[in-house]
Scaffold this active site. Sequence first.
Site, short mmCIF file in Angstrom:
data_model
loop_
_atom_site.label_atom_id
_atom_site.label_comp_id
_atom_site.label_asym_id
_atom_site.label_seq_id
_atom_site.Cartn_x
_atom_site.Cartn_y
_atom_site.Cartn_z
N ILE A 35 0.86 -1.26 -0.02
CA ILE A 35 -0.20 -0.11 0.03
C ILE A 35 0.97 1.26 -0.07
O ILE A 35 0.50 2.46 0.06
CB ILE A 35 -0.83 -0.09 1.17
N GLU A 53 5.21 2.67 -0.59
CA GLU A 53 6.88 2.60 -0.77
C GLU A 53 7.37 4.12 -0.59
O GLU A 53 7.07 4.85 -0.93
CB GLU A 53 6.92 2.06 -2.00
N PHE A 107 12.38 4.69 3.22
CA PHE A 107 12.48 3.76 4.32
C PHE A 107 12.42 2.21 4.10
O PHE A 107 12.61 1.64 4.57
CB PHE A 107 11.52 4.20 5.41
N GLY A 108 11.57 1.99 3.03
CA GLY A 108 10.99 0.58 2.59
C GLY A 108 9.70 0.59 2.07
O GLY A 108 9.29 1.64 1.42
N ARG A 109 9.01 -0.63 2.30
CA ARG A 109 7.92 -0.94 1.78
C ARG A 109 6.80 -1.09 3.00
O ARG A 109 7.03 -1.68 4.02
CB ARG A 109 7.56 -2.00 0.90
N VAL A 110 5.53 -0.65 2.59
CA VAL A 110 4.12 -0.97 3.64
C VAL A 110 3.40 -1.77 3.06
O VAL A 110 3.06 -1.54 1.87
CB VAL A 110 3.80 0.55 4.10
N LYS A 127 5.38 -2.66 8.08
CA LYS A 127 6.17 -1.70 7.62
C LYS A 127 7.69 -2.52 7.40
O LYS A 127 8.30 -2.68 8.50
CB LYS A 127 6.39 -0.51 8.45
N ASP A 134 8.52 16.05 12.96
CA ASP A 134 8.26 16.00 11.61
C ASP A 134 6.82 16.13 11.22
O ASP A 134 6.19 15.18 10.26
CB ASP A 134 8.93 14.70 10.83
#
Length: 1316
Positions: free
Chosen positions: A10, A12, A15-18, A33, A125
């Site tokens: 869902i 990207e 940091f990576g992929r979710v 995550k 943030d």
Amino acid sequence: MEKYHVLEMIGEGSFGRVYKGRKKYSAQVVALKFIPKLGRSEKELRNLQREIEIMRGLWHPNIVHMLDSFETDKEVVVVTDYAEGELFQILEDDGKLPEDQVQAIAAQLVSALYYLHSHRILHRDMKPQNILLAKGGGIKLCDFGFARAMSTNTMVLTSIKGTPLYMSPELVEERPYDHTADLWSVGCILYELAVGTPPFYTTSIFQLVSLILKDPVRWPSTISSCFKNFLQGLLTKDPRQRLSWPDLLHHPFIAGRVTIITEPAGSDLGTPFTSRLPPELQVLKDEQAHRLAPKGNQSRILRQACKLMAEEAKQKEDQNAGSALEQEDGLCKVTPSTAPVPGLKATPQESSLLAGILASEMKNNWEDWGAGEAPRTSRENHINLECEQGFPEPRPEAMGRQSTDVVDPENEEPDSDDEWQRLLETSEPGPVQLKSPLTLLCNPDFCQRIQSQLRGTGEQILKGVLDGVSHLLPVLRILSSLLSSCNDSVLLYSFCQEAGLPELPLSLLRYSQESSSIQQQPWYGALLRDLVAVVQAYFSCTFNLERSQTGDSLQVFQEAASLFLDLLGKLLAQSDDSEQTFRRDSLMCFAVLCEAVDGNSWAVSKAFYSSLLTTQRAVLDGLLHGLTVPQLPFHTPPGAPQVSQPLREQSEDVPGAISSALAAMCTAPVGLPSCWDAKEQVSWHLANQLTEDSSQLRPSLISGLRHHVLCLHLLKVLYACCYISERLCHILGQEPLALESLLMLVQGKVKVADWEESTEVALYLLSLLVFRLQDLPSGMEKLGSEVATLFTHSHVVSLVNAAACLLGQLGQQGVTFDLQPREWIAAAAHALSAPAEVRLTPPYSCGFYDGLLILLLQLLMQVQGKPGLIRDVVGSEVWTILWHRFSMALRLPEEVSAQEDDLLLSSPSSLEPDWTLISPQGMAALLSLAMAIFTQESQLCLSHLSQHGSVLMLTLKHLLSPSFLHHLSQAPQGPEFLPVVVLSVCKLLCFPFALDVDADLLVGVLADLRASEVVVCLLQVCCHHLSLLQAELPIGLLTRLALTDSASLKQFVNTVATSSRAIISFLSVVLLSDQPLMISDLLSLLTHTARILSPSHLSFIQELLSGSDESYRPLRSLLGHSENTVRVRAYGLLGHLLQHSMALRGALQSQSGLLNLLLLGLGDKDPAVRRSASFAVGNAAYQAGPLGPALAAAVPSMTQLLGDAQDGIRRNAASALGNLGPEGLGKELLKCQVPQRLLEMACGDPQPTVKEAALIALRSLQQESCIHQVLVSLGASEKLALLSLGNQLLPNSSNRPASVRHCRKLIQLLRPTHST
């Protein structure tokens, strides 16, 4: 992973992929995550672990809940709640939201932040992409990758985290920040939700920084006043004034809508951000912020941007010369010719390099900031349209810099104005130092072109050729920008030398003023203004300062200053007013020149300001004349024709510039004392002009005090002149109009542009008048209550301190003002805890806090005899804040308890106190204040003093340190107040020894003083800084410390032994002085030394007593002193020394009359003297050697003392006579019937210790055969046997005196068998 089903990806990012997932054996939908470990540094992995640890402990309905976390071989997996969507997506689809929806989101965001801040966690943030949509329309805050949980020791942070669009001003400036940075971000998010675009939006990182720091927020008419007020509070640029906790919760926009989640806090959590800091912690926070503040003026964000720009430019340079260069920024494509440098056609590579530099500033590098999101391209046109419809377009030039037009450098004229305009935009300085100008200066072709253009056109003008002047104007503006924006002194000065700066602009100025043909040109005014701007920018460069001198830059600066003064003098002497703007700009340039001179050495300042009174007198005369020339009326009389606003403002420009120039000439800048003497010359001249009866200057200046533009500058001029001229003070004290203007200003009845600063100067000026006159000028007797109101109600610290200064002077003149203790304690706490902003040197060489301290001392004296109130003061926060602020002013070195990321902090390199905050006079007032409090609440104050590492004790010890005393002796009024400071500290440190205190408390105090070697400090201060009369108290304290603590005694002895002759000489002077108390203390100290330490440490005492010529004059003086106490301690010292010193025994024998002085003490009227003398003679007699025969004269006196009423004297006399027996003085002893007297004492004295001494003496004397025979004939054995028998009849053997043993031994010795 065996717990979860992975369903679909869902999202990207970097940091990576979710992935969307589901927990096995349940219907729970989760988000997984996956963060790869490969390629990540140790620091990144630590940060990831920090995020997990922070999220693990968070339980709040508006914060994403972390359900689980684990690691695989290649990844870290974080499992969280699954959200339905992102708030960012709503903005993409809908553009903006209705205010009621924004209000609901605002309440939830505030609730989430309240929870985080109550746990001392900063998010750092905050942005729409990190706000997720939950079921039911709620929102959840996520992504804690930049979050920071702050320890109790950390008040502020400095590391740059977050996304630039939502960064607060303190973040982009790289200043220390706290939780209010999150609140700024919330304001940006809510503004964007309501308006459709962030409050500060641009595609240039450089423009964005400028907007955030300088631009006001533009408010559309569609938002309600309540919402606007809420956002205004959150988007306040000053973090100290920003809407924050707890006031934020009560704002009408969200009041009653915020969910507060409370839970037990850990004991070590510290003060939550949602509570106001106690004042003492606020002081520590301000100090930490000051220490963490960046030393330079370059932003880390912009340094990174410039680095990327330079790298891109270098990459472009390496490409083929003829290839086109594409730079995709999501908006346009820029070719190498987008921003060509005029005339740079030598090689395509060089053109490509500079084009890349200019084009890079338009490239949007958002992926390098924050979490890496690019601007929303799909919303770009919508945002632009929204801005155009809602607000006027503020920056057309910014749009021009994003142009997609392609320019062919081969077909364009080399010196086109457009090209120079592009360079001008590139070199324009922002609010922080940019790298683009520096990059331009590093390019030799650019420098050569600028220099050739300037020299070529400039020299043509000097020769009368006026063609092409229009090309000179953009070059001059580029020069101004470069000089204002580049901080590399070496590079900039080299550029100036090659470009002919500042000689060429100054020559052009002179020629332009003299040439009638140039004066007829339409561009004449613009040329003059731009030339002055270049000269002004040159004067402001740092290479003109002596501390950063580059080559011969200082000499060039002085020559340029002289040339400019020549031109300014001629300009001011002209009566033509056609170029008022040029006149104004020249005067402002002069003010900048004065500031540059003030930052230089005493020699530079002296030469410059002296020239204004001699060779450049025309400048000063022109300024004074300009102030007296009638100008256009500032206030239009009723019925008169109204003056247009532009004309009115123009008419005020020159008088304002004149008054500003005069103020720059004579105002002493804070913290730059090197120029004060030089400026005093100018102030003296002005003061003399103002005191002349026929002068029109004083009426003009006084009338200007009510003008909203002139007031502040003219007040500074008056203040500087009154500071050195008592005569002017007397004249102003009798000038009704001047006093009325000052009083009206203090009362707020005069509207001026800078009311706060103007009122501050007026308060100080009135204080100075009262101090100089030692009386109250007319009307000031009614001013007390109004100044008191300023003192208690103003939030401006400088005003509070100025009001306190005047109240102190009014109080000394008998003016009464009603100040309730609760009010003045609160006002003092506010003034001491808030950051200090010193804008003006207070009167009579005072520090910023001096007036406040003197006022507090006065107020405390008024409540003498009210212990409850004094107790309230000591128990309140103001007492703690006071010492914290004082320690900061002293610049006490202290360890930094925490570091922010990789930032290494160190203590200040110089320990010189900040005299601008507190002067020696202020220190004396503070210590007097402490003495008054200690006197009435001793026990309460001692608890503060005895706390290990307390600021109070650290401060007092520092005030005695050699480094501080050296700085104090060099400070203005330092030599006068140094004894006051030292003696006050000594009095405070004497309290623990003067009171009945707990033993543990005293041990703690002694340990603190021992650790800082206060004994050594006291000895040195007496030796080097105090007169003999002033040394009495320090010597007394030193003695008390050494007598109480053996380690302190050793410190004293080691210092005397290893130091120079100065200390021995000082101690010798003390022994020969007419100060009996100080002599007695020193003798006690020396006696204790002789009693406790080994003979190897006592040589200095022998030296002290013998004197420099070894005549033993000091010892003779002491033994014959008129004061009994001195004689007692002198004989006692002598007695202890004679136990070890053979040299002293020899002196008693060889030095004429010395032994007689010793023996005279045996017949002294004072029993204490007789006791000490008998002790000394007894030790002299022990193993007397060659001295023995001389001691025969002591036998009669000692025998007589056997009958003294004092048992101690009888005991000493018996012991002494016993010591004389082995020295061959049997005949003298028999002659005085010593054996008989001792036997009588042994048998009949009521004191056991005297009996014991007599028995021991008899045991020693019986060794002489003649005395043995006498004792036998006296039946000593029988008498002693009866004595022994009586002692044996005592019921308890433990109660039998020690004399029993001696008695038995003596009986045994007197038996005939033993004697034979």
